[in-house]
Design an enzyme around this catalytic site. Sequence first.
Site, PDB file in Angstrom:
ATOM      1  N   LYS A 197       0.947  -0.964   0.049  1.00 42.67           N
ATOM      2  CA  LYS A 197      -0.406  -0.161  -0.134  1.00 42.67           C
ATOM      3  C   LYS A 197       0.894   1.242   0.255  1.00 42.67           C
ATOM      4  O   LYS A 197       1.784   1.567   1.338  1.00 42.67           O
ATOM      5  CB  LYS A 197      -1.138   0.125   1.056  1.00 42.67           C
ATOM      6  CG  LYS A 197      -1.178   1.176   1.392  1.00 42.67           C
ATOM      7  CD  LYS A 197      -2.575   1.279   2.709  1.00 42.67           C
ATOM      8  CE  LYS A 197      -3.141   2.594   2.390  1.00 42.67           C
ATOM      9  NZ  LYS A 197      -4.951   2.392   3.440  1.00 42.67           N
ATOM     10  N   ARG A 207     -10.642  10.080   2.158  1.00 45.22           N
ATOM     11  CA  ARG A 207     -10.572  10.653   3.123  1.00 45.22           C
ATOM     12  C   ARG A 207     -12.180  11.065   3.296  1.00 45.22           C
ATOM     13  O   ARG A 207     -12.203  11.811   4.367  1.00 45.22           O
ATOM     14  CB  ARG A 207      -8.689  11.274   3.084  1.00 45.22           C
ATOM     15  CG  ARG A 207      -7.943  10.352   3.459  1.00 45.22           C
ATOM     16  CD  ARG A 207      -6.778  10.700   3.402  1.00 45.22           C
ATOM     17  NE  ARG A 207      -5.764   9.348   3.573  1.00 45.22           N
ATOM     18  CZ  ARG A 207      -5.003   9.978   2.780  1.00 45.22           C
ATOM     19  NH1 ARG A 207      -4.375  10.698   2.325  1.00 45.22           N
ATOM     20  NH2 ARG A 207      -3.509   9.183   2.981  1.00 45.22           N
ATOM     21  N   LYS A 220       1.511  10.323   6.600  1.00 47.79           N
ATOM     22  CA  LYS A 220       1.604   9.383   6.254  1.00 47.79           C
ATOM     23  C   LYS A 220       2.377   7.517   5.497  1.00 47.79           C
ATOM     24  O   LYS A 220       2.783   6.723   6.049  1.00 47.79           O
ATOM     25  CB  LYS A 220      -0.019   8.805   5.324  1.00 47.79           C
ATOM     26  CG  LYS A 220      -1.377   8.934   6.166  1.00 47.79           C
ATOM     27  CD  LYS A 220      -2.197   7.658   5.999  1.00 47.79           C
ATOM     28  CE  LYS A 220      -3.421   8.534   6.646  1.00 47.79           C
ATOM     29  NZ  LYS A 220      -4.970   6.986   7.048  1.00 47.79           N
ATOM     30  N   GLU A 236       7.387  -6.208   1.079  1.00 47.53           N
ATOM     31  CA  GLU A 236       6.461  -5.911   2.051  1.00 47.53           C
ATOM     32  C   GLU A 236       4.952  -7.535   2.109  1.00 47.53           C
ATOM     33  O   GLU A 236       5.061  -7.901   2.524  1.00 47.53           O
ATOM     34  CB  GLU A 236       5.133  -4.839   1.848  1.00 47.53           C
ATOM     35  CG  GLU A 236       6.232  -3.674   2.423  1.00 47.53           C
ATOM     36  CD  GLU A 236       5.763  -3.654   3.826  1.00 47.53           C
ATOM     37  OE1 GLU A 236       4.882  -5.163   4.175  1.00 47.53           O
ATOM     38  OE2 GLU A 236       6.296  -2.809   4.135  1.00 47.53           O
ATOM     39  N   LYS A 251      -1.781  -1.669  -4.021  1.00 48.84           N
ATOM     40  CA  LYS A 251      -2.841  -0.612  -3.488  1.00 48.84           C
ATOM     41  C   LYS A 251      -2.374   1.076  -3.780  1.00 48.84           C
ATOM     42  O   LYS A 251      -1.078   1.368  -2.934  1.00 48.84           O
ATOM     43  CB  LYS A 251      -3.471  -0.777  -2.509  1.00 48.84           C
ATOM     44  CG  LYS A 251      -4.436   1.082  -2.371  1.00 48.84           C
ATOM     45  CD  LYS A 251      -5.600   0.879  -0.638  1.00 48.84           C
ATOM     46  CE  LYS A 251      -6.428   1.852  -0.370  1.00 48.84           C
ATOM     47  NZ  LYS A 251      -6.537   1.987   1.146  1.00 48.84           N
ATOM     48  N   SER A 277      -9.762   5.810  -4.502  1.00 53.72           N
ATOM     49  CA  SER A 277     -11.513   6.662  -4.709  1.00 53.72           C
ATOM     50  C   SER A 277     -10.876   8.035  -5.830  1.00 53.72           C
ATOM     51  O   SER A 277     -11.273   7.878  -6.146  1.00 53.72           O
ATOM     52  CB  SER A 277     -11.334   7.236  -3.322  1.00 53.72           C
ATOM     53  OG  SER A 277     -10.261   7.568  -2.889  1.00 53.72           O
ATOM     54  N   TYR A 316     -14.761   1.000  -6.791  1.00 54.07           N
ATOM     55  CA  TYR A 316     -16.050   1.776  -7.247  1.00 54.07           C
ATOM     56  C   TYR A 316     -16.981   1.445  -8.473  1.00 54.07           C
ATOM     57  O   TYR A 316     -18.250   1.888  -7.948  1.00 54.07           O
ATOM     58  CB  TYR A 316     -15.718   3.116  -6.423  1.00 54.07           C
ATOM     59  CG  TYR A 316     -15.478   2.967  -4.841  1.00 54.07           C
ATOM     60  CD1 TYR A 316     -15.742   3.287  -3.877  1.00 54.07           C
ATOM     61  CD2 TYR A 316     -13.821   3.345  -5.427  1.00 54.07           C
ATOM     62  CE1 TYR A 316     -14.568   2.887  -3.277  1.00 54.07           C
ATOM     63  CE2 TYR A 316     -12.967   3.554  -4.920  1.00 54.07           C
ATOM     64  CZ  TYR A 316     -13.405   2.912  -3.213  1.00 54.07           C
ATOM     65  OH  TYR A 316     -12.893   3.480  -1.770  1.00 54.07           O
TER      66      TYR A 316
END
Length: 328
Positions: A197, A207, A220, A236, A251, A277, A316
């Site tokens: 990510k 957000r 972040k 990872e 992602k 998004s 989405y």
Amino acid sequence: MELKTRMRRLRRTEGLRRMVRETRLDAADLVYPLFVHDFEKNEPVASMPGVMRRSVKDLVRECREAFDSGIPAVALFPVIDPAKKDPRGTHALSSDNLLFRALREAKAAVPELVLIADAALDPYTDHGHDGVLTEDGHEVDNDATVEILRDLSVREAEAGADIVAPSDMMDGRVGAIRAALDAAGRTDTCIMAYAAKFASAYYGPFREAVGSAQGTPISKATYQLDPANLREALREVELDEREGADMVMVKPAGPYLDVIRSVREHTKLPLAAYQVSGEYAQIHAAARAGWLDYEKCRDESLLAIKRAGADLIITYFAREVAERLRCI
Ligand code: PBG
């Protein structure tokens, strides 16, 4: 002209093109993310046309219809009342956490639908980070956060989640969650790890949707991957696999197709890619301006993610694309 190989022969008609098509979208590839809030009425998310913060009742209806259109799984994200947020995200473990209610009701209404529960603290913390902060407030505290995620995951499983999906990027959380689930007798609950990510600017509209825009100067980028790093992404994935992840995720998706391809070549686990998004918003925005063909760009964006190597696409667009696939 004397040409033995003419590539265009196979492209001449739609019939021929269909026969030699290498990648196909299927409703079974799609995971549908849904936002749930604690009000009776749905509320649109301004930067994500067509996406709503839904009441529990409407969420359940949408789950049923999504399942009927061939979608195998939904990923649920709660929008928590700001009055219930605090620096430690205490509400996450509260028995009246909205997410648990949504999971229970969706599971009761549509038992065959696979429910994926987000395991992270950002919906519950007033600073919007995915974990609790260290005492001096300068950092997100890895190990203290993992302790909370263990409990959150077990409660999600108890509420009806088939899959828990840690989206926080704390170190060691997959192993810790696996151990906690097993200790609670939830040996059959799967873990879909947000393994690679990235610290991406494409999460902006999400957000806004969950109200997790960060209020602290902490970035972040201190826990999510640097968008420049592919080898680190592979490390990872390897770690999450070793810690017991059942599926891994990359992602965002569209801007990271090389990462998807590379992860596909390095793991045998099912691979999901999250079309986030901002990827959704940019297609809508350009189409609204009359600059892009909405349906064609939508479908091409998904096909490209699948071609890169994703088995599953969290998007989405899932519902409308599943409906369209039913018609062809
Ligand atoms: C946080 C989380 C984020 C998304 C899913 N889970 C945003 C973030 O890391 O700040 C983004 C999804 C999207 O943009 O669609 N746990």
